[in-house]
Design an enzyme around this catalytic site. Structure first.
Site, PDB file in Angstrom:
ATOM      1  CB  VAL A 120      -0.921  -0.028   1.244  1.00  0.00           C
ATOM      2  CG1 VAL A 120      -1.726   1.261   1.335  1.00  0.00           C
ATOM      3  CG2 VAL A 120      -1.833  -1.232   1.185  1.00  0.00           C
TER       4      VAL A 120
ATOM      5  CG  ASP B  29       1.250   5.090  -4.786  1.00  0.00           C
ATOM      6  OD1 ASP B  29       0.830   6.255  -4.875  1.00  0.00           O
ATOM      7  OD2 ASP B  29       2.223   4.772  -4.077  1.00  0.00           O
TER       8      ASP B  29
ATOM      9  CG  MET C 296      -4.142   4.805   1.609  1.00  0.00           C
ATOM     10  SD  MET C 296      -2.360   4.763   1.860  1.00  0.00           S
ATOM     11  CE  MET C 296      -2.003   6.476   2.173  1.00  0.00           C
TER      12      MET C 296
ATOM     13  CG  HIS D 293       6.698   8.454   8.028  1.00  0.00           C
ATOM     14  ND1 HIS D 293       8.042   8.731   7.992  1.00  0.00           N
ATOM     15  CD2 HIS D 293       6.304   8.337   6.728  1.00  0.00           C
ATOM     16  CE1 HIS D 293       8.437   8.792   6.733  1.00  0.00           C
ATOM     17  NE2 HIS D 293       7.409   8.556   5.957  1.00  0.00           N
TER      18      HIS D 293
HETATM   19  C1  LIG Z   1       6.315   8.129   1.518  1.00  0.00           C
HETATM   20  S1  LIG Z   1       5.834   7.337   0.061  1.00  0.00           S
HETATM   21  C2  LIG Z   1       6.265   5.637   0.378  1.00  0.00           C
HETATM   22  C3  LIG Z   1       6.576   4.884  -0.853  1.00  0.00           C
HETATM   23  C4  LIG Z   1       7.029   3.415  -0.659  1.00  0.00           C
HETATM   24  N1  LIG Z   1       6.182   2.681   0.235  1.00  0.00           N
HETATM   25  C5  LIG Z   1       8.459   3.320  -0.220  1.00  0.00           C
HETATM   26  O1  LIG Z   1       8.749   2.951   0.893  1.00  0.00           O
HETATM   27  O2  LIG Z   1       9.316   3.649  -1.030  1.00  0.00           O
HETATM   28  C6  LIG Z   1       4.078   7.336   0.273  1.00  0.00           C
HETATM   29  C7  LIG Z   1       3.313   6.790  -0.908  1.00  0.00           C
HETATM   30  O3  LIG Z   1       1.913   6.801  -0.576  1.00  0.00           O
HETATM   31  C8  LIG Z   1       1.203   7.132  -1.754  1.00  0.00           C
HETATM   32  N2  LIG Z   1      -0.153   7.612  -1.407  1.00  0.00           N
HETATM   33  C9  LIG Z   1      -0.491   8.822  -0.914  1.00  0.00           C
HETATM   34  N3  LIG Z   1      -1.833   8.890  -0.737  1.00  0.00           N
HETATM   35  C10 LIG Z   1      -2.345   7.705  -1.134  1.00  0.00           C
HETATM   36  C11 LIG Z   1      -3.667   7.174  -1.187  1.00  0.00           C
HETATM   37  N4  LIG Z   1      -4.708   7.889  -0.776  1.00  0.00           N
HETATM   38  N5  LIG Z   1      -3.837   5.899  -1.624  1.00  0.00           N
HETATM   39  C12 LIG Z   1      -2.759   5.166  -2.037  1.00  0.00           C
HETATM   40  N6  LIG Z   1      -1.475   5.618  -2.006  1.00  0.00           N
HETATM   41  C13 LIG Z   1      -1.269   6.871  -1.559  1.00  0.00           C
HETATM   42  C14 LIG Z   1       2.077   8.183  -2.392  1.00  0.00           C
HETATM   43  O4  LIG Z   1       1.761   8.370  -3.767  1.00  0.00           O
HETATM   44  C15 LIG Z   1       3.472   7.607  -2.163  1.00  0.00           C
HETATM   45  O5  LIG Z   1       3.866   6.776  -3.231  1.00  0.00           O
END
Ligand SMILES: C[S@@+](CC[C@H](N)C(=O)[O-])C[C@H]1O[C@@H](n2cnc3c(N)ncnc32)[C@H](O)[C@@H]1O
Length: 324
Positions: free
Chosen positions: A166, A190, A211, A228
């Site tokens: 997720v 995503d 999500m 976080h």
């Molecule tokens: C901080 S990044 C983490 C990416 C990955 N898990 C990693 O560790 O490299 C947070 C991710 O959450 C996604 N995101 C933000 N809001 C979201 C949503 N409502 N539903 C699904 N994904 C979401 C963002 O696009 C981003 O890719």
């Protein structure tokens, strides 16, 4: 009156240390800026491409600096070397003047931290150190570090048939886990704008979605560096949707969280300082937070899970296994 050998009284000594401590924190941003500039200049790449430690003159020439700037480069490298980014070594060179006499010359070599700044290496954190503007690139770079950590958390993936990552971005982490667990079916959920143009394959499926609304069903949900970003109320939604997503697996389902767990009492003060700094970044950028163990526990139980286990895995992150 204190008569200690350095002649400084206790009060004066305390004042001196207090001033030093304050100044250190006031000016610590300069070290961050110097690191950022070193990345922008590509100093680690230049030394790496040279194939051996470089003298200041060689470095200045590769960086196309005007010779009048060599002393500035010296001072810049002195700070970076002090901060562990580069190491001073020595090379022997012939003395100018034609005879056979030799002299030592200072050279600069990469250290383990600056090796992580070399572009093109599998674990390159240059984009992270260069600024937070390129978040997706930086996240992908950090995820490459996960490859090294995977051996410490292999057990949580064993026996899974399906896993939904997720907020899994462009699938970097899913692909890394696939290298070790080729039989698992991976779904990366995503935002549509992140995964919309990505094509999967027979083991990896990209789903554009939200999500906060729903998470595809799987044996396990992975939330790596996602929670976080969000406050407790929104994290609760994600965790409840994660619980729903693994409900088909009964008590055998699990949620795998990879995030920080702050322990203010830790003896490793540098680690705690880094985590607390991250917390400020999350607060100011996203209104998110880095959590302490008791905060994780509250979230996990409030979301309806029955047990959890926190294990520090690599660097400043922890593996948090959560069970229904
Ligand atoms: C901080 S990044 C983490 C990416 C990955 N898990 C990693 O560790 O490299 C947070 C991710 O959450 C996604 N995101 C933000 N809001 C979201 C949503 N409502 N539903 C699904 N994904 C979401 C963002 O696009 C981003 O890719």
């Amino acid at each position: 009156m204190d008569h200690s050998s350095n002649g400084i009284g206790n009060d004066e000594s305390e004042l001196y240390h207090a001033q030093l401590h304050l100044y250190k924190h006031i000016y610590s941003f300069i070290s961050s800026m110097a690191l950022k500039s070193a990345v922008e200049l590509g100093i680690a790449d230049v030394i790496h491409n040279h194939g051996k430690p470089m003298t200041l003159t060689e470095l200045a020439s590769s960086l196309k600096l005007h010779p009048s700037k060599i002393n500035v480069l010296y001072r810049f490298m002195r700070l970076l070397t002090h901060n562990g980014l580069f190491a001073k070594t020595t090379a022997i060179k012939k003395k100018t003047g034609g005879d056979q006499e030799e002299e030592e010359e200072t050279t600069y070599a990469l250290t383990p931290p600056s090796k992580l700044l070399v572009r093109g290496a599998s674990t390159c954190l240059a984009s992270l150190a260069g600024g937070v503007a390129v978040i997706q690139v930086a996240m992908d770079a950090d995820s490459q570090m996960f490859k090294l950590a995977l051996k410490d958390c292999k057990h949580v993936f064993e026996g899974l048939e399906s896993l939904v990552d997720v907020g899994g971005g462009t699938g970097v982490v899913a692909k890394l886990i696939h290298e070790v667990f080729p039989d698992i079916k991976y779904t990366v959920l995503d935002q549509p704008q992140v995964v919309g143009n990505l094509t999967g394959n027979k083991y990896l499926n990209f789903v554009g979605g939200d999500m906060f609304k729903s998470i595809p069903q799987a044996d396990a949900v992975l939330l790596k560096w996602v929670l976080h970003d969000w406050n407790d109320e929104l994290c609760l939604k994600i965790l409840k949707n994660s619980k729903e997503a693994i409900s088909g697996k009964g008590k055998d389902g699990k949620v795998i969280i990879i995030d920080m767990s702050i322990d203010e009492t830790s003896d490793d003060r540098d680690l705690t300082e880094l985590q607390l700094n991250f917390d400020m970044v999350m607060l100011t950028l996203f209104n998110g937070k880095e959590r302490e163990k008791k905060e994780w526990e509250k979230l996990i139980y409030d979301a309806g899970f029955s047990s959890y286990k926190i294990t520090p895995i690599w660097g400043f992150k922890s593996l948090i296994e959560v069970y229904p």
